[in-house]
Design a protein around this motif. Structure first.
Motif, PDB file in Angstrom:
ATOM      1  N   ALA A 195       0.821  -1.258   0.028  1.00  0.00           N
ATOM      2  CA  ALA A 195       0.073   0.164   0.006  1.00  0.00           C
ATOM      3  C   ALA A 195       0.549   1.183  -0.011  1.00  0.00           C
ATOM      4  O   ALA A 195       0.184   2.443  -0.053  1.00  0.00           O
ATOM      5  N   ARG A 196       2.032   1.144   0.202  1.00  0.00           N
ATOM      6  CA  ARG A 196       2.958   2.340   0.111  1.00  0.00           C
ATOM      7  C   ARG A 196       3.899   2.568  -1.168  1.00  0.00           C
ATOM      8  O   ARG A 196       4.638   3.390  -1.369  1.00  0.00           O
ATOM      9  N   HIS A 197       3.588   1.455  -1.976  1.00  0.00           N
ATOM     10  CA  HIS A 197       4.575   1.709  -3.158  1.00  0.00           C
ATOM     11  C   HIS A 197       3.754   2.476  -4.424  1.00  0.00           C
ATOM     12  O   HIS A 197       2.740   2.572  -4.657  1.00  0.00           O
ATOM     13  N   LYS A 198       4.774   3.350  -4.881  1.00  0.00           N
ATOM     14  CA  LYS A 198       4.389   4.361  -5.758  1.00  0.00           C
ATOM     15  C   LYS A 198       5.487   5.094  -6.488  1.00  0.00           C
ATOM     16  O   LYS A 198       6.496   4.818  -6.268  1.00  0.00           O
ATOM     17  N   LEU A 199       5.089   5.691  -7.540  1.00  0.00           N
ATOM     18  CA  LEU A 199       6.062   6.340  -8.487  1.00  0.00           C
ATOM     19  C   LEU A 199       6.080   7.869  -7.869  1.00  0.00           C
ATOM     20  O   LEU A 199       4.917   8.294  -7.686  1.00  0.00           O
ATOM     21  N   THR A 200       7.308   8.432  -8.227  1.00  0.00           N
ATOM     22  CA  THR A 200       7.152   9.947  -7.911  1.00  0.00           C
ATOM     23  C   THR A 200       6.817  10.655  -9.176  1.00  0.00           C
ATOM     24  O   THR A 200       6.573   9.732 -10.290  1.00  0.00           O
ATOM     25  N   ASP A 201       6.310  11.865  -9.384  1.00  0.00           N
ATOM     26  CA  ASP A 201       6.022  12.578 -10.428  1.00  0.00           C
ATOM     27  C   ASP A 201       7.007  12.513 -11.526  1.00  0.00           C
ATOM     28  O   ASP A 201       6.838  12.510 -12.780  1.00  0.00           O
ATOM     29  N   THR A 202       8.258  12.737 -10.891  1.00  0.00           N
ATOM     30  CA  THR A 202       9.406  12.701 -11.862  1.00  0.00           C
ATOM     31  C   THR A 202       9.604  11.332 -12.658  1.00  0.00           C
ATOM     32  O   THR A 202       9.835  11.325 -13.724  1.00  0.00           O
ATOM     33  N   ILE A 204       0.595   0.248 -11.371  1.00  0.00           N
ATOM     34  CA  ILE A 204      -0.041   1.406 -11.809  1.00  0.00           C
ATOM     35  C   ILE A 204      -1.108   1.818 -10.985  1.00  0.00           C
ATOM     36  O   ILE A 204      -1.060   3.071 -10.556  1.00  0.00           O
ATOM     37  N   ARG A 205      -1.999   0.885 -10.761  1.00  0.00           N
ATOM     38  CA  ARG A 205      -3.127   1.524 -10.055  1.00  0.00           C
ATOM     39  C   ARG A 205      -2.670   1.975  -8.621  1.00  0.00           C
ATOM     40  O   ARG A 205      -3.495   2.730  -8.257  1.00  0.00           O
ATOM     41  N   HIS A 206      -1.801   1.336  -8.125  1.00  0.00           N
ATOM     42  CA  HIS A 206      -1.511   1.654  -6.605  1.00  0.00           C
ATOM     43  C   HIS A 206      -0.687   2.978  -6.928  1.00  0.00           C
ATOM     44  O   HIS A 206      -1.020   3.956  -5.892  1.00  0.00           O
ATOM     45  N   SER A 207       0.195   3.165  -7.602  1.00  0.00           N
ATOM     46  CA  SER A 207       0.675   4.381  -7.826  1.00  0.00           C
ATOM     47  C   SER A 207      -0.158   5.702  -8.079  1.00  0.00           C
ATOM     48  O   SER A 207      -0.141   6.713  -7.617  1.00  0.00           O
ATOM     49  N   TRP A 208      -1.220   5.148  -8.856  1.00  0.00           N
ATOM     50  CA  TRP A 208      -2.203   6.309  -9.394  1.00  0.00           C
ATOM     51  C   TRP A 208      -3.226   6.773  -8.100  1.00  0.00           C
ATOM     52  O   TRP A 208      -3.411   7.854  -7.923  1.00  0.00           O
ATOM     53  N   SER A 209      -3.270   5.716  -7.144  1.00  0.00           N
ATOM     54  CA  SER A 209      -4.061   6.041  -6.137  1.00  0.00           C
ATOM     55  C   SER A 209      -3.326   7.001  -5.170  1.00  0.00           C
ATOM     56  O   SER A 209      -4.134   8.230  -4.529  1.00  0.00           O
ATOM     57  N   HIS A 210      -1.862   7.114  -4.925  1.00  0.00           N
ATOM     58  CA  HIS A 210      -1.079   7.983  -4.184  1.00  0.00           C
ATOM     59  C   HIS A 210      -1.069   9.213  -4.875  1.00  0.00           C
ATOM     60  O   HIS A 210      -1.241  10.405  -4.356  1.00  0.00           O
ATOM     61  N   TRP A 211      -1.141   9.332  -6.311  1.00  0.00           N
ATOM     62  CA  TRP A 211      -1.002  10.480  -7.026  1.00  0.00           C
ATOM     63  C   TRP A 211      -2.233  11.227  -6.828  1.00  0.00           C
ATOM     64  O   TRP A 211      -2.372  12.389  -6.630  1.00  0.00           O
ATOM     65  N   LEU A 212      -3.501  10.538  -6.675  1.00  0.00           N
ATOM     66  CA  LEU A 212      -4.803  11.144  -6.605  1.00  0.00           C
ATOM     67  C   LEU A 212      -4.668  11.636  -5.025  1.00  0.00           C
ATOM     68  O   LEU A 212      -5.339  12.923  -5.067  1.00  0.00           O
ATOM     69  N   MET A 213      -4.354  10.967  -4.217  1.00  0.00           N
ATOM     70  CA  MET A 213      -4.251  11.570  -3.086  1.00  0.00           C
ATOM     71  C   MET A 213      -3.484  12.955  -2.733  1.00  0.00           C
ATOM     72  O   MET A 213      -3.904  13.858  -2.132  1.00  0.00           O
ATOM     73  N   ARG A 214      -2.450  13.028  -3.444  1.00  0.00           N
ATOM     74  CA  ARG A 214      -1.791  14.277  -3.636  1.00  0.00           C
ATOM     75  C   ARG A 214      -2.305  15.309  -4.216  1.00  0.00           C
ATOM     76  O   ARG A 214      -2.346  16.253  -3.881  1.00  0.00           O
ATOM     77  N   ASN A 215      -3.168  15.023  -5.285  1.00  0.00           N
ATOM     78  CA  ASN A 215      -3.838  15.998  -6.189  1.00  0.00           C
ATOM     79  C   ASN A 215      -5.265  16.506  -5.457  1.00  0.00           C
ATOM     80  O   ASN A 215      -5.801  17.439  -5.722  1.00  0.00           O
ATOM     81  N   CYS A 216      -5.671  15.632  -4.304  1.00  0.00           N
ATOM     82  CA  CYS A 216      -6.821  16.045  -3.721  1.00  0.00           C
ATOM     83  C   CYS A 216      -6.868  16.533  -2.194  1.00  0.00           C
ATOM     84  O   CYS A 216      -7.618  16.276  -1.481  1.00  0.00           O
ATOM     85  N   GLY A 217      -5.399  16.804  -1.861  1.00  0.00           N
ATOM     86  CA  GLY A 217      -5.396  17.276  -0.368  1.00  0.00           C
ATOM     87  C   GLY A 217      -5.364  16.238   0.538  1.00  0.00           C
ATOM     88  O   GLY A 217      -5.619  16.274   1.703  1.00  0.00           O
ATOM     89  N   TYR A 218      -4.774  15.090  -0.025  1.00  0.00           N
ATOM     90  CA  TYR A 218      -4.862  13.818   0.933  1.00  0.00           C
ATOM     91  C   TYR A 218      -6.273  13.670   1.408  1.00  0.00           C
ATOM     92  O   TYR A 218      -6.503  13.062   2.745  1.00  0.00           O
ATOM     93  N   ASN A 219      -7.288  13.961   0.645  1.00  0.00           N
ATOM     94  CA  ASN A 219      -8.714  13.752   1.044  1.00  0.00           C
ATOM     95  C   ASN A 219      -9.216  12.499   0.698  1.00  0.00           C
ATOM     96  O   ASN A 219      -9.831  12.436  -0.566  1.00  0.00           O
ATOM     97  N   ALA A 220      -9.159  11.265   1.451  1.00  0.00           N
ATOM     98  CA  ALA A 220      -9.741   9.950   0.971  1.00  0.00           C
ATOM     99  C   ALA A 220     -10.894   9.766   0.638  1.00  0.00           C
ATOM    100  O   ALA A 220     -11.316   9.047  -0.281  1.00  0.00           O
ATOM    101  N   SER A 221     -11.816  10.355   1.207  1.00  0.00           N
ATOM    102  CA  SER A 221     -13.085  10.556   0.720  1.00  0.00           C
ATOM    103  C   SER A 221     -13.610  11.028  -0.601  1.00  0.00           C
ATOM    104  O   SER A 221     -14.398  10.575  -1.119  1.00  0.00           O
ATOM    105  N   VAL A 222     -12.786  12.224  -0.952  1.00  0.00           N
ATOM    106  CA  VAL A 222     -13.093  12.732  -2.382  1.00  0.00           C
ATOM    107  C   VAL A 222     -12.268  11.624  -3.173  1.00  0.00           C
ATOM    108  O   VAL A 222     -13.048  11.201  -4.407  1.00  0.00           O
TER     109      VAL A 222
END
Length: 447
Positions: free
Chosen positions: A205-212, A363-381
């Motif tokens: 659950a913590r594996h992800k790509l950075t934006d770079t 990619i799905r895991h990484s995408w979920s982290h990317w969305l969290m960063r894009n949405c102010g870490y608001n999991a409900s959104v």
């Protein structure tokens, strides 16, 4: 004339009541049954013996009577649609008790047991049989599942399910365990074999790509295969599971709505004109739910324009060969950035194992982290874009680190941090993420 027809109706009713109390979920002892029916213990014992003689109960070699209906007494399988499945009495009781106990996702569990029954052509009560027999059923189901012979539900009722790399049998086992538990046949702790399979929640659950890394991945994949560059770009934007991604794009199912919006920049008090694309109505087979997707980065918006103009990211059929080639290029990319080692047999539970075995689901895991960063870490959104609830999102896909938590409140659009990580972008809300990406590449208003 049958033995039932020759018996007094009151006696038949008494026997039926004793049988009901003896079997799950009641599991009453003879003494308890005697009190409940206002008869002696010897009377109850003799009625149970009659039920054995009539084939409605079975006696073990030890002499004890089994608290389960014999196979001959279980209603025979008949092909049913999902809407009729809950008419089985055992399913009615199961649903009632899950609702009573406020079980989250109870409908998903019913759906999974339905799939098992459809695949094996068995009725629910077969899964209340002794554990050895249920284990055989589930081993048979597992074999069919891995061969792509299990069933799933779509809006036309039933179709055969193709095997998928990112789905395990754990959620089916969970449904069987719940069914037995709620109906008085719990599977004891410590039971091994297939009935002990559980979902590996949180390990990755913590594996992800950075934006770079994501941006470098676009260039790397393009150098391997031009189409894979666009596919990787789009995949990172929508986060579909692998089968959904390939089937949707190969069949041209994705439809996009362009939306023009304005976002106020608090630094300048000027409005930023933005464009996004919204993709609706694509069902994730595993969840049997459709989630809207939003496309906002410049790279992904360019890919969407290609799709709208008729360009296909998947040429030909979305078969295993196409997925294999995509996965092989993903593994090469992960190795090129040092995320995946050359270890030939990585240990299960490690990052190497996950990237090697499930390169496209990563990619799905990484995408979920990317969305969290894009949405102010608001999991409900964020949950609205791909999950039944925010708990599933944060527990299995996007578990937050200390660095993530310290980033809450920062925003690369309205108030960038002074000592921020240059490899990731974070935003206080989705609107500011959209504005930032549109400042990178302005929208095309007249097209």
């Amino acid at each position: 004339m049958s033995s039932d027809e020759s018996q007094d109706p009151a006696e038949l009713q008494m026997k039926a009541r004793i049988l009901e109390l003896f079997l799950p979920p009641h599991n009453k002892k003879i003494k308890e049954i005697a009190l409940l029916v206002n008869r002696s213990r010897s009377f109850v014992y003799h009625k149970l013996q009659e039920l054995v003689d009539e084939g409605k109960l079975e006696r073990l070699a030890s002499g004890h009577i089994k608290r389960v209906l014999p196979e001959s007494q279980i209603e025979g399988y008949s092909d049913v649609i999902k809407e009729d499945f809950d008419k089985y009495k055992s399913i009615e009781r199961w649903i009632y008790r899950m609702k009573r106990d406020k079980v989250k996702g109870w409908a998903y569990q019913v759906t999974n047991l339905f799939k098992i029954c459809k695949t094996l052509q068995r009725v629910p009560d077969h899964f209340l049989a002794p554990l050895e027999q249920v284990e055989q059923f589930m081993e048979e189901f597992d074999e069919k599942f891995r061969k792509g012979e299990a069933f799933y539900i779509d809006d036309k009722n039933i179709k055969k399910q193709k095997s998928r790399e990112d789905v395990s049998i754990a959620h089916f086992v969970k449904a069987v365990r719940s069914f037995r538990q709620k109906l008085g046949h719990p599977i004891p702790k410590g039971v091994g074999g297939i009935l002990s399979v559980t979902e590996e929640t949180g390990k990755y659950a913590r594996h992800k790509l950075t934006d770079t890394q994501r941006l470098s991945g676009i260039e790397f994949m393009k150098n391997q295969n031009e189409k894979h560059g666009d596919l990787f770009t789009f995949h990172n934007e929508v986060g579909w599971r692998t089968d959904t991604l390939f089937q949707t794009l190969a069949k041209g199912k994705a439809q996009f709505k362009k939306k023009i919006m304005e976002v106020l920049d608090p630094k300048t008090n000027q409005k930023v004109v933005c464009e996004i694309f919204i993709c609706e109505g694509i069902i994730e087979e595993k969840q049997e739910m459709a989630f809207d997707k939003i496309i906002m980065t410049p790279e992904a918006r360019r890919v969407v324009r290609k799709i709208i103009k008729g360009e296909k990211l998947i040429e030909g059929k979305a078969d295993w060969k196409a997925k294999k080639e995509y996965n092989e290029n993903l593994r090469r990319f992960y190795k090129s950035i040092g995320e995946l080692s050359d270890e030939p047999d990585p240990k299960k539970g490690t990052k190497d194992y996950y990237l090697s075995e499930y390169p496209s689901h990563f990619i799905r895991h990484s995408w979920s982290h990317w969305l969290m960063r894009n949405c102010g870490y608001n999991a409900s959104v964020v949950a609205n874009f791909g999950w039944e609830d925010s708990e599933t999102l944060t527990k299995i896909y996007a578990k937050q680190s200390i660095d993530d938590l310290l980033n809450i409140g920062n925003c690369d659009f309205c108030r960038p941090a002074t000592n921020k990580d240059p490899d990731v972008k974070v935003f206080c809300c989705l609107q500011h993420a959209i504005a930032y990406y549109n400042q990178q590449e302005p929208p095309i208003l007249n097209e």
